[in-house]
Design a protein around this motif. Structure first.
Motif, PDB file in Angstrom:
ATOM      1  N   SER A 108       0.890  -1.221   0.183  1.00 57.87           N
ATOM      2  CA  SER A 108      -0.019  -0.057   0.043  1.00 57.87           C
ATOM      3  C   SER A 108       0.924   1.256   0.113  1.00 57.87           C
ATOM      4  O   SER A 108       1.944   1.376   0.317  1.00 57.87           O
ATOM      5  CB  SER A 108      -0.965   0.087   1.154  1.00 57.87           C
ATOM      6  N   ALA A 109       0.403   2.278  -0.536  1.00 61.28           N
ATOM      7  CA  ALA A 109       1.030   3.509  -0.499  1.00 61.28           C
ATOM      8  C   ALA A 109       1.528   4.021   0.771  1.00 61.28           C
ATOM      9  O   ALA A 109       0.637   3.861   1.806  1.00 61.28           O
ATOM     10  CB  ALA A 109      -0.048   4.597  -1.264  1.00 61.28           C
ATOM     11  N   ALA A 168       2.403  -2.110  -6.360  1.00 63.28           N
ATOM     12  CA  ALA A 168       2.149  -0.852  -5.529  1.00 63.28           C
ATOM     13  C   ALA A 168       0.751  -0.575  -5.819  1.00 63.28           C
ATOM     14  O   ALA A 168       0.034  -0.714  -7.075  1.00 63.28           O
ATOM     15  CB  ALA A 168       2.822   0.423  -6.116  1.00 63.28           C
ATOM     16  N   TYR A 169      -0.203  -0.073  -4.943  1.00 61.64           N
ATOM     17  CA  TYR A 169      -1.390   0.238  -5.045  1.00 61.64           C
ATOM     18  C   TYR A 169      -1.784   1.425  -3.938  1.00 61.64           C
ATOM     19  O   TYR A 169      -1.204   1.650  -3.046  1.00 61.64           O
ATOM     20  CB  TYR A 169      -2.486  -0.900  -4.829  1.00 61.64           C
ATOM     21  N   GLY A 211      -1.478   4.377  -4.624  1.00 59.64           N
ATOM     22  CA  GLY A 211      -0.416   5.840  -4.440  1.00 59.64           C
ATOM     23  C   GLY A 211       0.723   5.394  -4.500  1.00 59.64           C
ATOM     24  O   GLY A 211       1.065   4.289  -5.031  1.00 59.64           O
ATOM     25  N   SER A 253       2.605  -1.442 -10.696  1.00 63.17           N
ATOM     26  CA  SER A 253       1.434  -1.018  -9.938  1.00 63.17           C
ATOM     27  C   SER A 253       0.133  -0.944 -10.547  1.00 63.17           C
ATOM     28  O   SER A 253      -0.106  -1.332 -11.733  1.00 63.17           O
ATOM     29  CB  SER A 253       1.828   0.800  -9.906  1.00 63.17           C
ATOM     30  N   SER A 312      -0.449   5.028  -9.019  1.00 60.52           N
ATOM     31  CA  SER A 312       0.419   4.456  -8.346  1.00 60.52           C
ATOM     32  C   SER A 312       1.726   4.034  -8.944  1.00 60.52           C
ATOM     33  O   SER A 312       1.913   3.993 -10.070  1.00 60.52           O
ATOM     34  CB  SER A 312      -0.313   3.065  -7.811  1.00 60.52           C
TER      35      SER A 312
END
Length: 477
Positions: free
Chosen positions: A118-119, A148-149, A151, A260, A265
């Motif tokens: 997570s961001a 990545a997720y 952001g 991402s 993201s």
């Protein structure tokens, strides 16, 4: 009839067709690309105006490959900077804290996996923020995709601190920290969009006398801010001289992806390098693919100067898409294949590398290929590097289509090296094919193309070339 949709793939296609395809090119057979493994048929770019080009590749993408899709359909594990390795369950509601823990779970499951991050900012001291570097030694034994997720995932060799005003050097703020390599102010940005680096002073007293400087005595780090305001991690990021993103696969490399979940993201790897290599080839070729990954501020000041992205001994494909390297202490993108027995195929698509050689060492290239590497660069942009922007060596071969090589500073005058300002150059028997590229030297005495004895550069649809031209340069159609 109007078609209403929020399908991102459909929207992307419609956006691409708004622009004429300025150029499309079939791969030249002399490049020797492994079409049996990675069947690229054409490369091309769209001209978006204002000097911006968007590249594309037809026929193959690792992000639609069987290997990638197996990871996406495999074990799903979640990681967060606020998670816990001890009490977490690896779910989106109860994530782990570290990638190292997630890799252990993926290995135990024994099937391809996607690890979701997570961001947030993954500080080393707060979240065990290593990806397979010292302190996190679990290697993936299955194919893995890091996703990545939500952001931007910020990762790097940085800790978080509580800064305090120093009682002796009253213009400075201090933390306890050894092995500091560089300090950047994330609240200030240069013309490339990178954070502004503090100047290293010779002593704490000298730091106290100069705003915008820093000093380390091996125990403490002192910072004299630019504006006199109290220092925080936001205005003084201290980057260390140890890896946080380095994978040594040994003799058992696996398929490995970084991606991402959406275009909002991405990965921001700060103060570290992406260093992925093996000590021996695997039993079969492997895919290593990264999309929307930046590597900035690689800050080692040791003899082992750090590239933004550095790879070695990979049998198979390395694919970088929409990746960025800046402010490295060595090269932006560096591909080696020192085992030299099997080919390494390398793709850099819509990548950018700028402003390398920050500590003044020699031969800091924007993009460089070495032993038995066959490369394709499409719509890349490499500028303001120090020691040869595109500089290929040994037996490497490369096609660049629609790319820009500009404003190299060389290292001959800046750091006593051997390379004058050069946009495109070869050593040994390396070969480069340039198609519709922009070659923009830093001045009339700089080299647009400088080909060493035994090498060759061929150009296509490039009627004007700035700077000096030297060596075996021909045209091809």
């Amino acid at each position: 009839m109007m078609l209403l949709t929020d399908d991102p793939d459909f929207i992307a296609v419609q956006e691409a067709t708004r622009y004429a395809r300025a150029s499309e090119l079939a791969l030249p057979s002399v490049l020797g690309w492994g079409t049996g493994l990675y069947p690229i048929t054409k490369v091309g770019y769209c001209d978006l105006g204002a000097g911006t080009r968007q590249g594309y590749i037809s026929g193959y993408s690792p992000f639609s490959s069987t290997e990638y899709l197996s990871c996406r359909a495999g074990t799903q594990i979640y990681v967060s900077a606020t998670g816990s390795d001890s009490s977490g369950a690896g779910t989106i509601g109860s994530p782990y804290l570290t990638v190292n823990k997630a890799i252990q779970i993926a290995n135990a499951a024994g099937q391809p996996a996607t690890i979701w991050l997570s961001a947030g900012t993954y500080y080393r001291n707060a979240s065990g923020g290593y990806i397979n570097a010292p302190g996190a030694t679990t290697l993936p034994t299955v194919p893995v995709c890091l996703m990545a997720y939500g952001g931007i995932v910020k990762y790097g060799c940085i800790d978080n601190y509580t800064w305090a005003a120093d009682a002796t050097y009253t213009n400075t703020y201090k933390i306890t920290r050894s092995s500091a390599g560089a300090v950047y102010n994330q609240a200030l940005r240069d013309r490339f969009g990178n954070a502004v680096m503090y100047t290293k002073a010779a002593s704490a007293a000298a730091c106290n006398a100069r705003p915008g400087s820093w000093y380390t005595d091996g125990t403490s780090v002192y910072v004299n801010p630019f504006d006199g305001a109290a220092v925080t991690d936001a205005t003084a990021s201290v980057y260390l001289t140890s890896d946080t993103f380095a994978i040594n696969w040994g003799a058992a490399p696996q398929h490995f992806f970084m991606d991402s979940n959406d275009e909002a993201s991405a990965w921001d790897l700060m103060g570290s390098r992406v260093k992925i290599f093996a000590s021996a080839y695997g039993a079969s070729p492997k895919i290593l693919a990264m999309r929307r990954v930046s590597a900035r501020y690689a800050s080692s000041v040791s003899a082992d100067a750090w590239n933004g992205f550095g790879f070695d001994n990979w049998w198979g494909l390395i694919w970088l898409e929409g990746c960025y390297a800046g402010r490295a202490s060595a090269d932006c993108f560096n591909f080696h294949n020192t085992l030299n027995a099997q080919p390494l195929y390398a793709v850099t698509l819509n990548c950018r590398g700028v402003d390398t050689g920050v500590f003044g060492s020699g031969s800091n290239n924007g993009l460089t290929l070495h032993e038995n590497v066959i490369g394709i660069d499409v719509a890349g942009r490499y500028e303001y590097n120090q020691g040869g922007t595109l500089r290929n060596i040994n037996t490497s071969k490369m096609l660049a289509h629609g790319s820009t090589f500009s404003s190299d500073r060389g290292d001959l005058y800046l750091s006593g090296g051997l390379v004058p300002p050069t946009e495109v150059g070869t050593l040994n028997t390396a070969q480069i094919w340039l198609s519709e590229c922009v070659v923009n030297p830093s001045g009339p005495t700089a080299y647009g193309i400088n080909v060493g004895t035994g090498g060759a550069v061929s150009v296509r649809n490039m009627p004007t070339l700035g700077g000096r031209i030297f060596g075996n340069v021909s045209t091809w159609f």
